[in-house]
Scaffold this motif. Structure first.
Motif, short mmCIF file in Angstrom:
data_model
loop_
_atom_site.label_atom_id
_atom_site.label_comp_id
_atom_site.label_asym_id
_atom_site.label_seq_id
_atom_site.Cartn_x
_atom_site.Cartn_y
_atom_site.Cartn_z
N THR A 33 0.86 -1.24 0.07
CA THR A 33 0.02 0.20 0.04
C THR A 33 0.82 1.26 -0.11
N ALA A 34 1.99 1.20 0.70
CA ALA A 34 2.89 2.32 0.81
C ALA A 34 3.39 2.68 -0.58
N ALA A 35 3.76 1.74 -1.18
CA ALA A 35 4.47 1.54 -2.76
C ALA A 35 3.48 2.29 -3.49
N CYS A 36 2.32 2.17 -3.32
CA CYS A 36 1.24 2.42 -4.39
C CYS A 36 0.69 4.15 -4.02
N SER A 37 1.12 4.58 -2.73
CA SER A 37 0.48 5.80 -2.11
C SER A 37 1.10 7.02 -3.08
N PRO A 38 0.17 7.98 -3.41
CA PRO A 38 0.53 9.15 -4.27
C PRO A 38 1.55 9.78 -3.82
N GLY A 39 2.07 9.88 -2.63
CA GLY A 39 3.26 10.84 -2.18
C GLY A 39 3.14 11.35 -0.85
N GLY A 70 0.84 25.08 -34.79
CA GLY A 70 1.21 26.17 -33.89
C GLY A 70 0.52 26.24 -32.42
N ALA A 71 -0.61 25.46 -32.58
CA ALA A 71 -1.55 25.44 -31.47
C ALA A 71 -1.06 24.88 -30.08
N MET A 72 -0.77 25.44 -29.13
CA MET A 72 -0.62 24.86 -27.80
C MET A 72 -1.38 24.15 -27.01
N THR A 73 -0.99 23.19 -26.34
CA THR A 73 -2.20 22.37 -25.39
C THR A 73 -1.14 22.05 -24.21
N ALA A 74 -1.79 22.08 -23.10
CA ALA A 74 -1.11 21.69 -21.68
C ALA A 74 -1.94 20.54 -21.04
N TYR A 75 -1.13 19.70 -20.37
CA TYR A 75 -1.85 18.52 -19.45
C TYR A 75 -1.11 18.74 -18.11
N GLY A 76 -1.92 18.33 -17.07
CA GLY A 76 -1.33 17.72 -15.86
C GLY A 76 -0.40 16.65 -16.01
N THR A 77 0.56 16.63 -15.11
CA THR A 77 1.22 15.07 -15.45
C THR A 77 1.26 14.49 -14.14
N VAL A 78 0.25 14.17 -13.40
CA VAL A 78 0.14 13.37 -12.28
C VAL A 78 -0.76 12.28 -12.80
N CYS A 79 -0.34 10.91 -12.71
CA CYS A 79 -0.94 9.73 -13.33
C CYS A 79 -2.49 9.47 -12.76
N THR A 80 -3.43 9.42 -13.58
CA THR A 80 -4.84 9.23 -13.35
C THR A 80 -5.05 7.83 -12.33
N HIS A 81 -4.11 6.85 -12.64
CA HIS A 81 -4.29 5.71 -11.94
C HIS A 81 -4.11 5.87 -10.56
N ALA A 82 -2.91 6.03 -10.24
CA ALA A 82 -2.90 6.06 -8.66
C ALA A 82 -2.22 7.36 -7.97
N GLY A 83 -2.12 8.49 -8.90
CA GLY A 83 -1.91 9.81 -8.35
C GLY A 83 -0.13 9.97 -8.26
N GLU A 143 9.74 10.13 -22.99
CA GLU A 143 10.35 9.50 -23.87
C GLU A 143 9.84 10.10 -25.23
N GLY A 144 10.33 10.87 -26.10
CA GLY A 144 9.82 11.41 -27.41
C GLY A 144 8.43 12.32 -26.60
N THR A 145 7.29 11.75 -26.98
CA THR A 145 5.99 12.69 -26.71
C THR A 145 5.24 11.79 -26.04
N ARG A 146 5.99 10.65 -25.07
CA ARG A 146 5.41 9.51 -24.41
C ARG A 146 5.66 9.69 -23.02
N LEU A 147 4.88 10.21 -22.16
CA LEU A 147 4.98 10.12 -20.64
C LEU A 147 4.79 9.00 -19.85
N ILE A 148 5.76 8.51 -18.95
CA ILE A 148 5.78 7.30 -18.45
C ILE A 148 5.71 7.46 -16.98
N CYS A 149 4.72 6.68 -16.33
CA CYS A 149 4.45 6.87 -14.77
C CYS A 149 5.48 5.88 -14.43
N PRO A 150 6.27 6.30 -13.32
CA PRO A 150 7.14 5.32 -12.36
C PRO A 150 6.50 4.30 -11.66
N CYS A 151 5.33 4.56 -11.31
CA CYS A 151 4.67 3.58 -10.15
C CYS A 151 4.16 2.24 -10.97
#
Length: 143
Positions: free
Chosen positions: A28-34, A76-89, A96-104
């Motif tokens: 459970t501790a390993a999966c906690s969001p922080g 030229g259009a810009m877009t922004a996203y939050g980068t907190v994983c929607t699975h476990a926070g 890598e390139g344009t792929r965001l990778i969650c470490p959890c």
């Protein structure tokens, strides 16, 4: 008795009863969001994240300190996203390139669209407002 399997001893059963909750707690501790008191998941107000020139056409720039990625389409259009994983926070730390990778748990997201590319996450990253102001990128509510 020949031909029968030995039953578990009382000591073996008790040892398992003690170890199982400890192991479950570690999982459970390993999966906690922080930690409590960590920086907000996404900007709570407009925040300057970097220079407008850092985001190439057809690419993305990752701003870990603000949990934000900004992408620019070929038109030229810009877009922004939050980068907190929607699975476990968990805060995403790698692009890598344009792929965001969650470490959890290994979820992957497209930095250009926020969409899930690889589970276990099933929900896209949250879209944020973004604008260029005096050559700087401003992201967040009311940006």
């Amino acid at each position: 008795m020949p031909g029968t399997s030995p039953s578990a001893s009382r000591r073996t059963v008790l040892r398992g009863a003690v170890v199982a909750p400890v192991a479950a707690g570690l999982g459970t501790a390993a999966c906690s969001p922080g930690d409590k008191g960590a920086r907000p998941a996404t900007p709570t107000g407009p925040v300057e994240v970097g220079a407008e020139g850092e985001v190439a056409s057809g690419g993305a720039a990752f701003y870990r300190d603000h949990n934000v990625v900004v992408s620019r389409s070929y038109d030229g259009a810009m877009t922004a996203y939050g980068t907190v994983c929607t699975h476990a926070g968990c805060a995403i730390h790698k692009m890598e390139g344009t792929r965001l990778i969650c470490p959890c748990h290994g979820s992957e997201f497209d930095a250009m669209t926020g969409e899930v590319l690889e589970g276990p996450a099933t929900v896209a990253l949250p879209k944020l407002s973004v604008r260029a102001e005096n050559g700087r990128l401003v992201v967040g509510p009311d940006a």
